[in-house]
Design a protein around this motif. Structure first.
Motif, PDB file in Angstrom:
ATOM      1  N   ALA A  11       0.715  -1.055   0.140  1.00  0.00           N
ATOM      2  CA  ALA A  11      -0.182  -0.035  -0.008  1.00  0.00           C
ATOM      3  C   ALA A  11       0.851   1.291  -0.055  1.00  0.00           C
ATOM      4  N   VAL A  12       0.458   2.601  -0.206  1.00  0.00           N
ATOM      5  CA  VAL A  12       1.032   3.653  -0.156  1.00  0.00           C
ATOM      6  C   VAL A  12       0.508   4.465   1.016  1.00  0.00           C
ATOM      7  N   SER A  13       1.312   4.645   2.099  1.00  0.00           N
ATOM      8  CA  SER A  13       0.856   5.218   3.329  1.00  0.00           C
ATOM      9  C   SER A  13       0.748   6.923   3.042  1.00  0.00           C
ATOM     10  N   THR A  14      -0.250   7.401   3.576  1.00  0.00           N
ATOM     11  CA  THR A  14       0.007   8.852   3.483  1.00  0.00           C
ATOM     12  C   THR A  14      -0.250   9.439   4.947  1.00  0.00           C
ATOM     13  N   GLN A  15      -0.023   8.516   5.908  1.00  0.00           N
ATOM     14  CA  GLN A  15      -0.072   8.845   7.168  1.00  0.00           C
ATOM     15  C   GLN A  15       1.273   9.144   7.556  1.00  0.00           C
ATOM     16  N   LYS A  16       1.516   9.570   9.014  1.00  0.00           N
ATOM     17  CA  LYS A  16       3.093   9.606   9.441  1.00  0.00           C
ATOM     18  C   LYS A  16       3.545   8.764  10.311  1.00  0.00           C
ATOM     19  N   LEU A  17       2.425   7.954  11.148  1.00  0.00           N
ATOM     20  CA  LEU A  17       2.824   6.946  12.002  1.00  0.00           C
ATOM     21  C   LEU A  17       3.155   5.720  11.285  1.00  0.00           C
ATOM     22  N   HIS A  18       4.319   5.134  11.642  1.00  0.00           N
ATOM     23  CA  HIS A  18       4.777   3.788  11.158  1.00  0.00           C
ATOM     24  C   HIS A  18       5.459   3.700   9.893  1.00  0.00           C
TER      25      HIS A  18
END
Lengths: 434, 434
Positions: free
Chosen positions: A402-409
């Protein structure tokens, strides 16, 4: 006659029951040597090839049902497996076999003044819940990356793919079993009822992470309802700021046309496709006519703010006036909004307001480039490169879940390492705390 | 007469308004050089010392109100600042100044075959929301670690600390301003109404992470209600498995007494204090009488399963029969449950069921030690060391903002690096995706 399995007469397990099994399987999987996991994955790829006819037959039934249900062509296209696509899926499994196994890596190691040996060791997350929509290839991709990184996974595909997924997961389970891996490491929630998805989202005592793959609505549903930590991503507005230094000559203008065209047109339905082009009055005057002609020729609808609209009109180039909501908007289609800014500062403010995914600058000025890189707080920042490069394979990760756009992890493309966590290991010889 | 500020006549800002300011402050803070952040932190420490009288006066009013409200002694103790404790708080700020700044670190760097230079750069998370209870020292600790790591922070302390926190946050803001840092980088939610906490938990467009510091109830409340990602931690059951190889002689038994005693008694209210001692029938027979006598002498109540209860009875050592819920239970007090297991395998199963925080083995057998380290999936695994070492300072991190027991993002003590994320930086010369 088909080989699609009949609905079993036994009770469908609850998602909690599946998760308990997944947890148990994850404990086993987490300590297996790389070679055993790879052997199982090679068997998965071989099985997909050997059982191609069975898979394609099940998939054809899914496609038939989707057509009967009136699903749109784009969705049906994503749902459809062909012999060629299936071979691609199997080849991707082979590729994951070749990637390094992150599990067991010693991330840090120190000896403390009191003699304690303190290290951090990379370990699997444990149990993943992955929620996605029509694409059966995701079933295999995600299962493969989970197994390689030592995780159990509970898959919740769209209801359109129920038959395809049943066959794929059964074949994967058989291949795992052949090599001594617990088949419960890869499970599918076969009942597409939303209540079961909700059950999965709330199993925070058993499931370590939820990864939704789909549109903004799915991500929002997960964030609103999950007690399991969610990794959101794949959704975001992509900007490109064209600095005037980049388009001072023919070669620069031609490069801008290529980069902006590639960012917008190469795969408009992707999350890293360009949504909004930011220009200064000068960069617009120098380059926009050429850029816009190229885009329009490729079928792009331009939604222009007053200044760029006027400029395009004066060159006889088709455009429509942008509405307020054409900015900060992910189009996922051949549509591009144009916005004039006074310069870099205003571009940075605009991106701070609307961006978080992929943002690019085209500039010949290294100071501007560095200011952009420093100040844009998005998953990926590009200088003089297509926004389409924000992708696991393109950035050298080999694969992405997946491509994460959140900052955690995890931020940006998530590959094998992002499916792991660490644990502290402390070895002493009887030390106590004073 | 006191110098505690009167309630301002102006409207109290909403938490969203505070978060908008925090976001803006975070953008500034994220790009400041280390030396400027350190100068501001040194000014914070100096200001705390200079304004000790004012801080202690405000704190005394908080303590007075807490007594009037009938709060228990433990809570009042945690709330109370003394000149000595305040000096400790200031000294901790000075210590954070000396720690390395994680921001800007290049985590990885490669050149791709197409010439793209791809790197990952460490950047602040952005805006943190930290929710905690009575302790005013946490206000300064968290603010200091946030500023050092380039983050803005919104603090939501307990209602007991309102006056102390108002003074502390004002002094911090003034010190930040003196060195050109935005004072809105450290804000407190002054109205202790739970509705405001709920508002904070749901600002996922503005706040990047929620870190609760408190009991299981607070963590549960955050997980159930937040749409912002939550880092849970600080809550968990701690086990120690005593292998018979460790207690074959006097020295081994003495060391086991010390390690188990330290794990349980040194600070029983801490999350890394021992809750359940796992023994084999043989290790119980060899060592439990000595271990138990030492614990009972230190005031520990033993809750023993049938086998260990009988053994303790036969030695005339005080114990009570354990109830079912004495296992898998965090005591945070001078209470220890005793559980007999057949051997390592059963201990691992028991820990898999109940553990996730800190689990230890005492053994002289390197194979058992490695099996334990491999198979226990907790934030920290200890071999022949006190469980009390699962702590940021003890593990060499210098400081900690919380201890995470979840797997995403951070696991175990969270220090400065865990308050950061990364962004991808891609530098090209006009490359497009084929």
């Amino acid at each position: 006659m088909t080989t699609v399995p009949e609905a079993a007469p036994t009770r469908v397990p609850t998602v909690r029951e599946q998760a308990v099994e997944a947890r148990r399987a994850g404990r086993v999987l987490g300590t297996l040597p790389t070679e055993q996991k790879n052997a199982a994955l090679r068997a998965v790829a071989a099985s997909l090839r050997r059982h191609a006819a069975e898979i394609l037959t099940a998939n054809a039934l899914d496609v038939e049902a989707a057509r009967a249900a009136g699903l749109n062509d784009a969705l049906i296209d994503r749902l459809t497996l062909t012999p060629q696509r299936l071979e691609g899926v199997a080849a991707d499994v082979d590729k994951v076999v070749t990637l390094p196994d992150p599990v067991g890596e010693v991330v840090s190691e120190v000896t403390r003044p009191n003699g304690l040996k303190v290290s951090r060791r990379r370990v699997p997350l444990g149990v993943l819940g992955v929620i996605y929509e029509a694409r059966p290839n995701v079933t295999v991709d995600v299962a493969t990356l989970a197994v390689k990184s030592g995780n159990a996974v509970i898959l919740r595909g769209g209801k359109e793919t129920v038959r395809s997924n049943a066959v794929l997961v059964r074949l994967i389970g058989e291949a795992l079993s052949q090599h001594g891996l617990p088949p419960a490491a890869v499970q599918v929630i076969s009942d597409p009822d939303r209540a079961r998805m909700l059950e999965l989202l709330r199993l925070d005592d058993l499931v370590d992470a939820i990864i939704p793959r789909g549109g903004a609505g799915l991500h929002r549903f997960c964030v609103e309802n999950a007690t399991v930590p969610v990794i959101v991503g794949g959704v975001g507005v992509v900007h490109l700021y064209l600095d005037e230094s980049y388009v001072q000559d023919e070669a620069g203008i031609e490069s801008a046309c290529e980069l902006i065209g590639n960012s917008k047109v190469q795969r408009p339905s992707a999350c890293n496709a360009l949504d909004t082009l930011l220009l200064t009055p000068t960069s617009a005057r120098l380059a926009l006519p050429d850029v816009a002609r190229r885009l329009v020729a490729a079928g792009v609808e331009l939604r222009a703010d007053p200044l760029t609209y006027e400029l395009l009109q004066s060159h006889g180039i088709a455009a429509v006036p942008a509405q307020e909501d054409d900015f900060g908007r992910e189009f996922l289609a051949l549509t591009l909004s144009l916005k004039t800014v006074a310069g870099l500062g205003e571009a940075l403010d605009f991106i701070a307001l609307h961006g978080n995914h992929t943002d690019a600058i085209l500039t010949r000025d290294p100071v501007q480039a560095e200011l952009f890189v420093q100040n844009v707080d998005s998953a990926a920042v590009m200088v003089n490169a297509s926004t389409r490069f924000n992708d696991g394979a393109q950035l050298g990760l080999g694969a992405e879940v997946a491509v994460s756009t959140q900052k955690l992890h995890a931020r940006g493309p998530m590959a094998l390492t992002e499916l792991t966590t660490t644990k502290w290991v402390v070895r002493g010889e009887g030390q106590v705390r004073g």
